[in-house]
Write a protein that holds these residues in place. Structure first.
Motif, PDB file in Angstrom:
ATOM      1  N   LEU A  98     -32.402  42.779  34.866  1.00  0.00           N
ATOM      2  CA  LEU A  98     -32.104  42.524  33.456  1.00  0.00           C
ATOM      3  C   LEU A  98     -33.109  41.553  32.844  1.00  0.00           C
ATOM      4  O   LEU A  98     -33.523  41.724  31.681  1.00  0.00           O
ATOM      5  CB  LEU A  98     -30.682  41.975  33.309  1.00  0.00           C
ATOM      6  N   SER A  99     -33.526  40.543  33.595  1.00  0.00           N
ATOM      7  CA  SER A  99     -34.510  39.595  33.055  1.00  0.00           C
ATOM      8  C   SER A  99     -35.847  40.291  32.819  1.00  0.00           C
ATOM      9  O   SER A  99     -36.548  39.986  31.844  1.00  0.00           O
ATOM     10  CB  SER A  99     -34.681  38.405  34.002  1.00  0.00           C
ATOM     11  N   LEU A 100     -36.214  41.238  33.686  1.00  0.00           N
ATOM     12  CA  LEU A 100     -37.452  42.005  33.495  1.00  0.00           C
ATOM     13  C   LEU A 100     -37.353  42.925  32.282  1.00  0.00           C
ATOM     14  O   LEU A 100     -38.317  43.072  31.513  1.00  0.00           O
ATOM     15  CB  LEU A 100     -37.749  42.842  34.749  1.00  0.00           C
ATOM     16  N   ILE A 101     -36.189  43.541  32.104  1.00  0.00           N
ATOM     17  CA  ILE A 101     -35.990  44.419  30.942  1.00  0.00           C
ATOM     18  C   ILE A 101     -36.199  43.636  29.646  1.00  0.00           C
ATOM     19  O   ILE A 101     -36.914  44.089  28.726  1.00  0.00           O
ATOM     20  CB  ILE A 101     -34.586  45.055  30.976  1.00  0.00           C
ATOM     21  N   TYR A 102     -35.605  42.462  29.556  1.00  0.00           N
ATOM     22  CA  TYR A 102     -35.757  41.651  28.341  1.00  0.00           C
ATOM     23  C   TYR A 102     -37.166  41.080  28.222  1.00  0.00           C
ATOM     24  O   TYR A 102     -37.679  40.915  27.114  1.00  0.00           O
ATOM     25  CB  TYR A 102     -34.715  40.526  28.320  1.00  0.00           C
ATOM     26  N   TYR A 103     -37.791  40.788  29.350  1.00  0.00           N
ATOM     27  CA  TYR A 103     -39.169  40.296  29.313  1.00  0.00           C
ATOM     28  C   TYR A 103     -40.085  41.348  28.685  1.00  0.00           C
ATOM     29  O   TYR A 103     -40.872  41.043  27.774  1.00  0.00           O
ATOM     30  CB  TYR A 103     -39.633  39.967  30.733  1.00  0.00           C
ATOM     31  N   TYR A 104     -39.972  42.585  29.147  1.00  0.00           N
ATOM     32  CA  TYR A 104     -40.823  43.646  28.583  1.00  0.00           C
ATOM     33  C   TYR A 104     -40.435  43.967  27.142  1.00  0.00           C
ATOM     34  O   TYR A 104     -41.295  44.303  26.312  1.00  0.00           O
ATOM     35  CB  TYR A 104     -40.742  44.904  29.455  1.00  0.00           C
ATOM     36  N   LYS A 105     -39.157  43.830  26.836  1.00  0.00           N
ATOM     37  CA  LYS A 105     -38.706  44.109  25.462  1.00  0.00           C
ATOM     38  C   LYS A 105     -39.361  43.173  24.455  1.00  0.00           C
ATOM     39  O   LYS A 105     -39.778  43.603  23.371  1.00  0.00           O
ATOM     40  CB  LYS A 105     -37.181  43.964  25.379  1.00  0.00           C
ATOM     41  N   PHE A 106     -39.483  41.896  24.810  1.00  0.00           N
ATOM     42  CA  PHE A 106     -39.998  40.909  23.861  1.00  0.00           C
ATOM     43  C   PHE A 106     -41.483  40.591  24.038  1.00  0.00           C
ATOM     44  O   PHE A 106     -42.029  39.789  23.275  1.00  0.00           O
ATOM     45  CB  PHE A 106     -39.178  39.617  23.964  1.00  0.00           C
ATOM     46  N   THR A 107     -42.133  41.207  25.013  1.00  0.00           N
ATOM     47  CA  THR A 107     -43.575  40.919  25.198  1.00  0.00           C
ATOM     48  C   THR A 107     -44.467  42.153  25.086  1.00  0.00           C
ATOM     49  O   THR A 107     -45.685  42.016  25.007  1.00  0.00           O
ATOM     50  CB  THR A 107     -43.822  40.286  26.582  1.00  0.00           C
ATOM     51  N   LYS A 108     -43.875  43.355  25.060  1.00  0.00           N
ATOM     52  CA  LYS A 108     -44.711  44.562  25.086  1.00  0.00           C
ATOM     53  C   LYS A 108     -45.588  44.698  23.841  1.00  0.00           C
ATOM     54  O   LYS A 108     -46.664  45.303  23.884  1.00  0.00           O
ATOM     55  CB  LYS A 108     -43.844  45.807  25.257  1.00  0.00           C
ATOM     56  N   GLN A 109     -45.153  44.120  22.713  1.00  0.00           N
ATOM     57  CA  GLN A 109     -45.953  44.177  21.484  1.00  0.00           C
ATOM     58  C   GLN A 109     -46.770  42.904  21.267  1.00  0.00           C
ATOM     59  O   GLN A 109     -47.439  42.769  20.248  1.00  0.00           O
ATOM     60  CB  GLN A 109     -45.024  44.390  20.276  1.00  0.00           C
ATOM     61  N   ASP A 110     -46.686  41.985  22.225  1.00  0.00           N
ATOM     62  CA  ASP A 110     -47.391  40.705  22.098  1.00  0.00           C
ATOM     63  C   ASP A 110     -48.734  40.806  22.814  1.00  0.00           C
ATOM     64  O   ASP A 110     -48.799  40.970  24.037  1.00  0.00           O
ATOM     65  CB  ASP A 110     -46.543  39.588  22.718  1.00  0.00           C
ATOM     66  N   GLU A 111     -49.809  40.690  22.059  1.00  0.00           N
ATOM     67  CA  GLU A 111     -51.142  40.850  22.629  1.00  0.00           C
ATOM     68  C   GLU A 111     -51.527  39.704  23.566  1.00  0.00           C
ATOM     69  O   GLU A 111     -52.495  39.804  24.323  1.00  0.00           O
ATOM     70  CB  GLU A 111     -52.191  40.941  21.505  1.00  0.00           C
ATOM     71  N   ASN A 112     -50.755  38.607  23.539  1.00  0.00           N
ATOM     72  CA  ASN A 112     -51.035  37.492  24.437  1.00  0.00           C
ATOM     73  C   ASN A 112     -50.575  37.763  25.872  1.00  0.00           C
ATOM     74  O   ASN A 112     -50.911  37.014  26.789  1.00  0.00           O
ATOM     75  CB  ASN A 112     -50.352  36.212  23.939  1.00  0.00           C
ATOM     76  N   PHE A 113     -49.768  38.821  26.051  1.00  0.00           N
ATOM     77  CA  PHE A 113     -49.252  39.146  27.371  1.00  0.00           C
ATOM     78  C   PHE A 113     -49.946  40.380  27.932  1.00  0.00           C
ATOM     79  O   PHE A 113     -50.244  41.331  27.204  1.00  0.00           O
ATOM     80  CB  PHE A 113     -47.741  39.404  27.317  1.00  0.00           C
ATOM     81  N   SER A 114     -50.183  40.354  29.246  1.00  0.00           N
ATOM     82  CA  SER A 114     -50.797  41.486  29.942  1.00  0.00           C
ATOM     83  C   SER A 114     -50.103  41.675  31.287  1.00  0.00           C
ATOM     84  O   SER A 114     -49.182  40.924  31.645  1.00  0.00           O
ATOM     85  CB  SER A 114     -52.296  41.227  30.160  1.00  0.00           C
ATOM     86  N   SER A 115     -50.561  42.666  32.032  1.00  0.00           N
ATOM     87  CA  SER A 115     -49.971  42.905  33.354  1.00  0.00           C
ATOM     88  C   SER A 115     -50.166  41.702  34.274  1.00  0.00           C
ATOM     89  O   SER A 115     -49.367  41.461  35.189  1.00  0.00           O
ATOM     90  CB  SER A 115     -50.596  44.149  33.987  1.00  0.00           C
ATOM     91  N   ARG A 116     -51.227  40.926  34.023  1.00  0.00           N
ATOM     92  CA  ARG A 116     -51.487  39.733  34.834  1.00  0.00           C
ATOM     93  C   ARG A 116     -50.351  38.716  34.672  1.00  0.00           C
ATOM     94  O   ARG A 116     -49.992  38.018  35.626  1.00  0.00           O
ATOM     95  CB  ARG A 116     -52.820  39.112  34.428  1.00  0.00           C
ATOM     96  N   ASP A 117     -49.787  38.624  33.473  1.00  0.00           N
ATOM     97  CA  ASP A 117     -48.691  37.681  33.235  1.00  0.00           C
ATOM     98  C   ASP A 117     -47.440  38.067  34.017  1.00  0.00           C
ATOM     99  O   ASP A 117     -46.674  37.201  34.449  1.00  0.00           O
ATOM    100  CB  ASP A 117     -48.368  37.606  31.733  1.00  0.00           C
ATOM    101  N   THR A 118     -47.249  39.377  34.208  1.00  0.00           N
ATOM    102  CA  THR A 118     -46.120  39.820  35.022  1.00  0.00           C
ATOM    103  C   THR A 118     -46.285  39.329  36.455  1.00  0.00           C
ATOM    104  O   THR A 118     -45.344  38.810  37.072  1.00  0.00           O
ATOM    105  CB  THR A 118     -46.018  41.356  35.017  1.00  0.00           C
ATOM    106  N   TRP A 119     -47.507  39.474  36.981  1.00  0.00           N
ATOM    107  CA  TRP A 119     -47.800  38.984  38.330  1.00  0.00           C
ATOM    108  C   TRP A 119     -47.604  37.470  38.412  1.00  0.00           C
ATOM    109  O   TRP A 119     -47.035  36.952  39.373  1.00  0.00           O
ATOM    110  CB  TRP A 119     -49.226  39.359  38.721  1.00  0.00           C
ATOM    111  N   ILE A 120     -48.052  36.752  37.373  1.00  0.00           N
ATOM    112  CA  ILE A 120     -47.900  35.294  37.348  1.00  0.00           C
ATOM    113  C   ILE A 120     -46.419  34.917  37.354  1.00  0.00           C
ATOM    114  O   ILE A 120     -46.010  33.945  37.995  1.00  0.00           O
ATOM    115  CB  ILE A 120     -48.613  34.695  36.110  1.00  0.00           C
ATOM    116  N   GLY A 121     -45.591  35.699  36.649  1.00  0.00           N
ATOM    117  CA  GLY A 121     -44.158  35.431  36.621  1.00  0.00           C
ATOM    118  C   GLY A 121     -43.537  35.530  38.006  1.00  0.00           C
ATOM    119  O   GLY A 121     -42.775  34.650  38.426  1.00  0.00           O
TER     120      GLY A 121
END
Length: 522
Positions: free
Chosen positions: A314-337
């Motif tokens: 659920l935390s991943l679902i909401y993370y992608y929901k609120f960051t998928k349109q944010d250009e400051n986030f990339s796949s690297r940030d998912t790894w960092i998380g």
């Protein structure tokens, strides 16, 4: 015979060395390591080869049991890793920040933030581990906003974990305590009292748990900060330093547009998952629909894993929901998380493993049995037994780091002493004294797993948490000791409660008259 006797009493030395080193060095990992080595030396009577083998086998036994994965310890460690990942993504999704902004409209003061934490800890009564981990996840953003030290948050979290679980019949503790009590009721000629009824009778007799909770609310409402807690709160209020930086996660990028649901929904999912897991495993194991039987037979570790997986998803679902349109986030940030969440839990996991190893070795030493036998062999008036059993349980849990171990050893011993002396009216008071003393020792022991989880969840340095909590635990213990003496001589639960309440009223009046709360510098 003398050699055996002397060697038996040496079993008290390893836990004492561990506690002294913790106080002197404030290095819990180093102290636990020395405790493990000294315990192994005593067990193997100084044989170096056997000592090394013993330490290694103790570690392996935490991972492997009867040729299979030891799910109890392994699943708790996995759950901690899942919680770290979940926390990282709840933060990155902006859920924690959004929840804090919302809560700020409802809670306006530091006192309100701490009261919310305390009430939440009481509501989550199903298990002490569960409470120690979940309560700070919700409270931390708000208490941080009002500059509450992490040490004080950890104190509130720890005070509403074990003390609440041990007085709730519908908890993972309640069913086990009823199981220990049942045969003693029959042996004492009290078969007309069911184990459930006996548990209810013991709730007002558990003076330490009640005292700890009452004192916590006094501390919150009067800002009664003493010794180390005063230093930590002064730093927080005047310098904005809430914790030692070494215990905090790395800075993570946070989504700007978010919702409080990004925090609330994963947490609700985690809670629901754990409860569903407990019900399912309890029914599967017992084949019964009786709630008490289900609680007695459920697997809390399997349930934690199930809830943890739901929370992470659920935390991943909401993370992608609120960051998928944010250009400051990339796949690297998912790894960092993922990386940051796991790294945040490495230290606590290591300490927990060392604490478990220490506890296992101290248990093998027979330290708890020795203390229990000392009580059994003492020729003291029965009226003093509840108070004496309370003190011994305090020492036992403090040195072994486990309230459960104290329960398992001392409840039968205390019960049999009462039965032998033919004073059944003191049976429940004596059992309650064991429960109370076990929780006190748990609170003050740096090798207690629930105390480790409380400091971990709150983001407090572990030794800072232990040292700042001890003065309050001692105050509650002194009040409890007086109450147990009163009950021992009068057999009146009501009179014991009146004495306890009277002492706290007196303490509150003294605080109001002579104590000056910390004032923010102008």
């Amino acid at each position: 015979m003398d050699l055996i006797l002397n060697w038996t009493y040496i079993s008290l030395i390893p836990p004492l060395i561990t506690l002294i080193l913790v106080l002197l060095t404030r290095r819990v990992d180093l102290s636990l390591g020395v405790g493990i080595i000294t315990s192994a030396i005593v067990i193997t009577q100084g044989n170096v080869g056997e000592m090394v083998a013993k330490i290694w086998q103790t570690f392996i036994d935490l991972i492997i049991e009867d040729g299979w994965l030891n799910t109890w310890s392994a699943y708790i460690l996995i759950f901690l890793a899942l919680l770290g990942i979940m926390s990282a993504f709840m933060s990155m999704s902006g859920g924690a920040r959004a929840f804090t902004s919302y809560a700020m409209t409802k809670v306006k003061t530091r006192t309100g933030a701490l009261l919310l934490s305390g009430i939440l800890g009481i509501i989550i009564f199903i298990d002490d581990y569960f409470s120690a981990i979940i309560t700070p996840q919700v409270s931390k953003p708000l208490t941080d906003k009002y500059k509450v030290s992490r040490a004080k948050l950890a104190y509130v979290v720890d005070t509403t974990a074990s003390p609440i679980a041990v007085i709730m019949p519908v908890s993972s503790w309640g069913a086990t305590i009823m199981g220990l009590t049942a045969p003693l009721l029959i042996a004492a000629g009290l078969s007309h009292i069911t184990p459930f009824e006996a548990f209810l009778y013991m709730i007002p007799l558990n003076f330490y748990s009640l005292s700890a909770i009452i004192l916590m609310f006094i501390v919150i409402l009067t800002n009664f900060d003493i010794f180390g807690m005063k230093r930590e709160e002064s730093r927080a209020i005047n310098d904005g330093i809430l914790y030692d930086k070494k215990v905090e996660d790395d800075e993570l990028q946070v989504a700007y547009h978010s919702s409080k649901s990004a925090l609330i929904v994963p947490l609700v999912g985690l809670v629901a998952g754990v409860l569903i897991g407990m019900i399912y495993t309890g029914i599967k194991e017992s084949g019964s629909l009786n709630p008490i039987v289900i609680l007695e037979n459920n697997s809390i570790t399997h349930s934690l894993i199930f809830g943890g997986i739901i929370g992470v998803v659920l935390s991943l679902i909401y993370y992608y929901k609120f960051t998928k349109q944010d250009e400051n986030f990339s796949s690297r940030d998912t790894w960092i998380g993922f990386k940051t969440g796991l790294q945040a839990m490495i230290g606590p996991i290591i300490v927990l493993i060392l604490a478990w190893m220490t506890g296992e070795l101290i248990s093998e030493l027979g330290t708890g049995e020795l203390l229990g036998q000392m009580v059994k062999d003492s020729n003291i008036s029965a009226a003093f037994l509840p108070a004496i059993v309370f003190v011994v349980a305090c020492i036992m849990a403090l040195t072994t780091g486990t309230s459960w171990g104290s329960f398992g050893i001392l409840v039968p011993i205390a019960g049999n002493i009462i039965i032998t002396l033919e004073v059944p009216e003191l049976l429940l008071a004596s059992i309650a004294a064991v429960l109370a003393g076990g929780v006190f020792g748990d609170h003050c022991s740096p090798i207690s797993d629930s105390t480790i989880l409380s400091s971990t969840g709150s983001g407090s340095d572990h030794i800072v948490h232990v040292m700042t909590q001890i003065p309050y635990a001692v105050i509650a213990a002194v009040v409890s000791l007086v109450s147990f003496v009163v009950v021992g001589f009068t057999t009146s639960t009501g009179l014991g409660l009146l004495v306890m309440i009277g002492l706290f009223i007196a303490l509150t009046l003294v605080i109001k008259l002579v104590y000056t709360p910390i004032q923010a510098k102008r």
